[in-house]
Scaffold this active site. Structure first.
Site: not given
Length: 604
Positions: A275, A352-353, A110, A217
């Site tokens: 993202e 994960h969100d 990440d 990210d």
């Protein structure tokens, strides 16, 4: 379009390996604890690397494991070149790189460079004085004052975690900008020196160790509007207003990403997936993923996975039910937007969100419907065009936390912030609606420990240890070890579908997409057609085609006329795969689909 480009962005003489790859996201705190401290760690991941390899994974995406105060589970980084002690050491990362590479797999990390932790040394210098050389590495602004002389933030912007985007700093008597938590100050990408430090510290350091790329990210938030106007008043009773137009897809964003690509990604042949939030139009997304633009290989676009949520700011966790037709419309939009272009797409329904897919898009109300719908979701995901991303536990059908768990079991800073905001309102209906929504949508559902087996703590950590987050109550009936020995399990079905996806890559990875019965609220069906003519001929004009048909309901549904939909002769289409076992298929009515049954037919 450049004449050297082939369909879907493949260059002549070159195949982009990442298009056919299966990526698997590991959330390290919750994957596997090797030392009994209640936190998952990198040695634990290494110990289970063969599990991922046997599943059919090509690339491991490791969520943040860097040094961090953990205010936002590692998305608040205090040192890009160190590993948070609970996760292990740099040597452990080296071991993970080797374990992946030894098996022909790759590893991506990440990349969190929109912001750092307020404990990062860079921010410590930046806040120390207005003349510090790193002052402009973050975004500082003087206060405003109202008519009564009260100090006010520079703008009225509301951030993602239910607060102002500005925090006052006593040392230099100015505000700093943070789109997320107060502990996550935004880096200032307008500073060339800051960008150069990001490329060296956060990227080249890990690429030189053998990492193969990055999930990036908040990739479209680096360029903010530098005139800092107030946002329009959309919530008159709120002190802060949503303002994504002030920081998403800003004026220099493509310049910044091209620079990152030219200076770092391309020289290292590093794969990139960004993202991309608040970017709902294909025309907005394509410039990021066009091969000719030299920016990103692919991005995550969130229109589909955010179905059911409220606004990204006000009332995000107040759930709004949606019909299947709306889900299908989003899927069709993002399946077809790359056709005829040099762009590329990602396929995912968990991360994960977000809440677990089987609890959001399937049916976890009974064991039978849980298993059937988890397999239908597996069929849906593995037959879509684009690069496939799985999230840990998706392959065994992990579900949301039990509905009777209260807010005390939730750990996520965003969830707690929205719940606290609802409580502060004093509106009982809003409080209940927020809690009900969190039970479906909350980020914590994806973060409970992986269910490895039926031993205490689900095999995630040692018996008697209190894990950092509570283990799901249902782990004894839903775990990987049991499914590994059951040929009819959800896990076994994922393994089978991942093999078929690669065997029929022309259809499922690279094929064109056409929705069938778009307005039907029970059947989810589409035709995938190969763009590569087969040697010989088929009744579909020389190109292999597949019909994917799934019953996304708990009631039996009549199957479609397969030969009519595929436009082929009677008997030339065969059943490639079904979510039912062979025994169940033998007793099933071929003209009917059982609840959550899915089938794929292929013409030859």
């Amino acid at each position: 379009m450049d004449s050297k480009l082939l369909r879907n962005g493949d260059w002549v003489g070159k195949t982009a390996w990442w298009k056919d790859a299966v990526f698997y996201q590991v959330y390290p705190a919750s994957f596997k604890d090797s030392n009994g401290d209640g936190w998952g760690d990198i040695p634990g991941l290494v110990s289970e690397i063969d599990y991922l390899h046997n599943l059919g994974v090509d690339v491991v995406w490791l969520s943040p494991m860097f040094e961090s105060p953990q205010k936002d589970m590692g998305y608040d980084i205090s040192d890009y070149q160190a590993v948070f002690a609970s996760y292990g050491t740099i040597a452990d990362v080296d071991d993970l790189i080797k374990a992946c590479h030894d098996r022909g797999m790759k590893l991506i990390l990440d990349l969190v460079v929109n912001h750092t932790s307020d404990q990062h040394a860079w921010f410590g210098e930046s806040r120390s004085s207005k003349t510090n050389p790193k002052r402009d590495w973050y975004i500082w602004k003087p206060p405003r004052y109202d008519s009564a002389g009260n100090r006010m933030p520079p703008t009225n912007w509301r951030g993602y975690f239910a607060s102002s985007t500005w925090t006052w700093d006593e040392t230099t008597q100015e505000y700093y900008l943070h789109l997320y938590d107060t502990s996550q100050p935004d880096l200032n990408w307008e500073s060339a020196a800051c960008r150069a430090a990001i490329y060296d510290n956060a990227m080249r350091f890990w690429l030189d160790r053998g990492v193969d790329g990055f999930r990036i990210d908040t990739v479209n938030k680096y360029s903010k509007r530098t005139d800092f106007p107030n946002a329009p008043i959309t919530f008159p009773d709120a002190p802060h207003q949503p303002a994504p137009e002030m920081w998403c897809n800003g004026p220099r964003i493509h310049e910044f990403i091209r620079e990152m690509n030219t200076q770092v990604l391309t020289p290292y042949n590093a794969v990139s997936v960004g993202e991309l939030s608040n970017t709902p139009l294909p025309s907005q997304v394509l410039p990021y993923v066009s091969a000719a633009a030299h920016e990103l290989d692919m991005v995550f676009e969130f229109s589909m996975i955010r179905l059911g949520t409220g606004g990204a700011f006000q009332g995000k966790y107040i759930y709004s039910p949606f019909p299947l037709s709306e889900l299908k419309r989003h899927v069709a939009t993002w399946q077809t937007f790359i056709e005829g272009t040099d762009g590329w797409h990602t396929v995912f329904c968990e991360n994960h969100d977000n809440g677990r897919a089987v609890s959001r898009f399937g049916d976890d109300s009974t064991p039978e419907l849980w298993e059937a719908s988890a397999k239908a979701i597996a069929m849906w995901q593995t037959t879509l065009t684009g690069t496939l991303f799985l999230y840990q536990g998706q392959e065994i059908g992990m579900t949301n936390m039990p509905a009777d768990w209260g807010i005390g079991e939730y750990k996520d800073v965003e969830s707690l912030g929205f719940h606290a905001e609802a409580v502060a309102s004093g509106d009982e209906k809003r409080i209940q609606a927020t809690m009900d929504g969190l039970r479906i949508l909350g980020r914590d559902h994806a973060r409970i420990p992986f269910q490895w087996d039926s031993s205490p703590n689900a095999g995630f950590t040692s018996a008697g240890v209190v894990p950092w987050m509570r283990v799901h109550d249902g782990y004894k009936g839903l775990n990987a070890r049991d499914q590994l020995t059951e040929p009819r399990s959800v896990l076994a079905f994922y393994q089978r579908m991942l093999k078929l996806r690669k065997e029929y890559r022309d259809l499922f990875v690279h094929g064109t997409f056409e929705t069938v019965v778009p307005d039907d609220e029970a059947l989810f069906a589409y035709v995938k057609k190969s763009q590569t003519p087969l040697s010989g001929t088929t009744s579909a004009g020389g190109n292999r085609a597949a019909l994917v048909i799934m019953n996304f309901s708990k009631e039996p549904q009549r199957c479609l006329d397969v030969t009519s939909v595929l436009g082929c002769d009677e008997g030339t289409a065969r059943l490639l795969v079904c979510t039912l076992t062979e025994e169940d298929q033998n007793v099933s009515q071929r003209g009917m689909l059982r609840p959550w049954e899915g089938r794929v037919y292929v013409n030859f």
